[in-house]
Design an enzyme around this catalytic site. Sequence first.
Site, PDB file in Angstrom:
ATOM      1  N   HIS A 109       0.644  -1.055  -0.285  1.00  0.00           N
ATOM      2  CA  HIS A 109      -0.317   0.046  -0.491  1.00  0.00           C
ATOM      3  C   HIS A 109       1.268   0.796  -0.214  1.00  0.00           C
ATOM      4  CE1 HIS A 109      -3.846   2.482   0.758  1.00  0.00           C
ATOM      5  NE2 HIS A 109      -2.547   3.304   1.775  1.00  0.00           N
ATOM      6  N   ASP A 141      -6.478  -8.898   6.311  1.00  0.00           N
ATOM      7  CA  ASP A 141      -6.812  -9.682   6.437  1.00  0.00           C
ATOM      8  C   ASP A 141      -8.287  -9.185   5.885  1.00  0.00           C
ATOM      9  OD1 ASP A 141      -6.771  -7.149   9.789  1.00  0.00           O
ATOM     10  OD2 ASP A 141      -7.388  -6.584   7.384  1.00  0.00           O
TER      11      ASP A 141
HETATM   12  C1  GRF Z   1       1.692   0.720  -6.045  1.00  0.00           C
HETATM   13  O1  GRF Z   1       1.817   2.207  -5.250  1.00  0.00           O
HETATM   14  C2  GRF Z   1       0.411   0.229  -5.257  1.00  0.00           C
HETATM   15  O2  GRF Z   1       0.679   0.483  -3.991  1.00  0.00           O
HETATM   16  C3  GRF Z   1      -0.718   1.111  -5.293  1.00  0.00           C
HETATM   17  O3  GRF Z   1      -0.866   0.872  -6.888  1.00  0.00           O
HETATM   18  C4  GRF Z   1      -0.003   0.972  -7.272  1.00  0.00           C
HETATM   19  C5  GRF Z   1       0.385   0.288  -8.656  1.00  0.00           C
HETATM   20  O4  GRF Z   1       1.609   0.072  -9.191  1.00  0.00           O
HETATM   21  N1  GRF Z   1      -1.720   0.174  -5.138  1.00  0.00           N
HETATM   22  P1  GRF Z   1       2.196  -1.080  -9.731  1.00  0.00           P
HETATM   23  O5  GRF Z   1       1.031  -1.680 -10.665  1.00  0.00           O
HETATM   24  O6  GRF Z   1       2.934  -2.340  -9.574  1.00  0.00           O
HETATM   25  O7  GRF Z   1       3.102  -0.452 -11.391  1.00  0.00           O
END
Ligand code: GRF
Length: 201
Positions: A109, A141
């Site tokens: 995240h 979770d």
């Molecule tokens: C990442 O920063 C993830 O944490 C967020 O969206 C981005 C996805 O990047 N949910 P990618 O698709 O791995 O380039």
Amino acid sequence: ARLVVLVSGSGTNLQALLDAIAADPDYGATIVAVGADRDGIAGLDRAERAGLPTFVVKVKDYDSRAAWDLALAEAVAAHAPDLVISAGFMKILGTEFLARYAGRTVNTHPALLPSFPGTHGVRDALAYGAKVTGCTVHFVDDGVDTGPVIAQGVVEVRPDDTEEALHERIKEVERRLLVDVVGRLSRDGYRIEGRKVLIPA
Ligand code: GRF
């Protein structure tokens, strides 16, 4: 460890895992399939370029969210993963999925949980005026971005930052953090005790 990676977008976290596996024979994990909730995304192109099996499970193809959740769990189970890596996967994993994969599903995240959970963590941190933000790798979770934290990385917020610029800087840290965590979980094993994740050193 056998990994199934779930993506919804550009797949640069997936690519970081692919590159780490290709670069280090002792990394301890292999990606056996890549799944998505939509097609036409770069993440699936990256998987196909790497010669990996892919699957797409779309919410709109099912008459309920629970049916989609079960279908996703079955699509994942077909590849018998040890770990499921949600890397930019933009759907909440529900009860059916977690019945099989809780404790074995890792999410990344782009904020320092518990701050700024949900779909717009980068935008929310920026809007709040946070001076530092970052990324969190955690086990999934039954909440939204609430599972036990495995690792976090800090990124400074700059006064002129846009959401995109800040997110790109976060993703540089995030990719390294995810590669490190997935390698350690795969090589060393782990135990989850309440909110603590114990990985033998
Ligand atoms: C990442 O920063 C993830 O944490 C967020 O969206 C981005 C996805 O990047 N949910 P990618 O698709 O791995 O380039």
